[in-house]
Every structure is written in C-alpha cells, then in structure tokens.
Design a protein around this motif. Sequence first.
Motif, short mmCIF file in Angstrom:
data_model
loop_
_atom_site.label_atom_id
_atom_site.label_comp_id
_atom_site.label_asym_id
_atom_site.label_seq_id
_atom_site.Cartn_x
_atom_site.Cartn_y
_atom_site.Cartn_z
N ASP A 28 -3.57 8.86 5.69
CA ASP A 28 -4.74 9.67 5.88
C ASP A 28 -5.85 9.28 5.73
N PRO A 29 -7.05 9.12 6.74
CA PRO A 29 -8.30 8.48 6.31
C PRO A 29 -9.16 9.18 5.29
N ALA A 30 -8.67 10.25 4.76
CA ALA A 30 -9.55 11.01 3.74
C ALA A 30 -8.91 10.21 2.43
N ALA A 31 -7.66 9.71 2.51
CA ALA A 31 -7.03 9.12 1.18
C ALA A 31 -7.32 7.56 1.13
N TYR A 39 -3.95 -3.63 12.59
CA TYR A 39 -2.98 -3.78 11.84
C TYR A 39 -2.68 -2.30 11.21
N ALA A 40 -1.49 -2.15 10.43
CA ALA A 40 -1.22 -0.90 9.70
C ALA A 40 -1.32 -1.49 8.15
N HIS A 41 -1.66 -0.19 7.73
CA HIS A 41 -1.77 -0.39 5.97
C HIS A 41 -0.39 -0.77 5.45
N ALA A 42 0.64 0.06 6.14
CA ALA A 42 2.10 -0.30 5.78
C ALA A 42 3.08 -0.15 7.28
#
Length: 144
Positions: A28-31, A39-42
């Motif tokens: 969530d871009p708000a989080a 790339y991906a955060h996870a």
Amino acid sequence: PLLYARATSQRSRALSMRAVVHSPVETDPAAVHPPFANYAHATSVPPASVFLCTSGQLGIAPDGSVPASAEAQAAIAFQNIGAILAASGAGLQHVVRLNAYVSGREHLPGYMRARDEALRGLPKTASTLMVVSGFARPEFVVEI
C-alpha cells in the motif's frame, strides 16, 4: 546471495521448474513508499520450494575479459548468474532476491539498465543495491 525457488514435490519434480515462479507482494503506497526502480519490496515463494544461494558474480567473461562500463559488467554478471542457475536446472525467472553492489553512484544507471534488460518480462524481485568502496580488483565496478 541470490535466491531462486523451485518445487520439490514428487509431482512437481517431473514438471519444468519454469512453472514455479515467485510473486511480487503488492504494498500500500500509503503505508510504504513505492520502490524507486524496477523491483518489489517483497516477494513470496510457493510452499515446498528449494532455495539456491549463489556467490556474488562479477562482470568477468569466461575468457577473463572485463569491460570498462558498469552496464557491460552487469550484463556479463547476469549472464554468469543465468549459467549458474541453468547448471542447477533453473533460470532467471526463479530469482526472488538480488543483492547488488556498485563502486560508485555513477554506476547506478548502467547497473539498472542491465538489470532491467536481464529481467525484462519476469516477475519483479526483491532487491538491495549498495554503493561500496571497491572490489578485489580495481577494474570491477559491479557485483551481483
């Protein structure tokens, strides 16, 4: 280390490992701020998977040549990674995480172009890219 996942059940061993692919985790871009690049955060890996950890790969060709540019060195490093994965029956589509190092900020764009080209069309990986003071030999500017 670079990791890849593959199925290990009896049935899936008979199937091509190309069918076992990780999934980027949408955040969530708000989080959490969106990633700065491709790339991906996870990433998540299917249950009953195996992990293979590779050593860091430099931009040195099989003949021992080392190109000057970060982009060319990174392209060779990704080719080396592909060959190592192939020796284990896997491919770049199985990569779930990258740790990459460059010896100066000026090498970031070249590395990122080579990474994006090598992984074009594949699920995004989790990734860390660090600037370091150098490598074992001065001609190396990238390690993945």
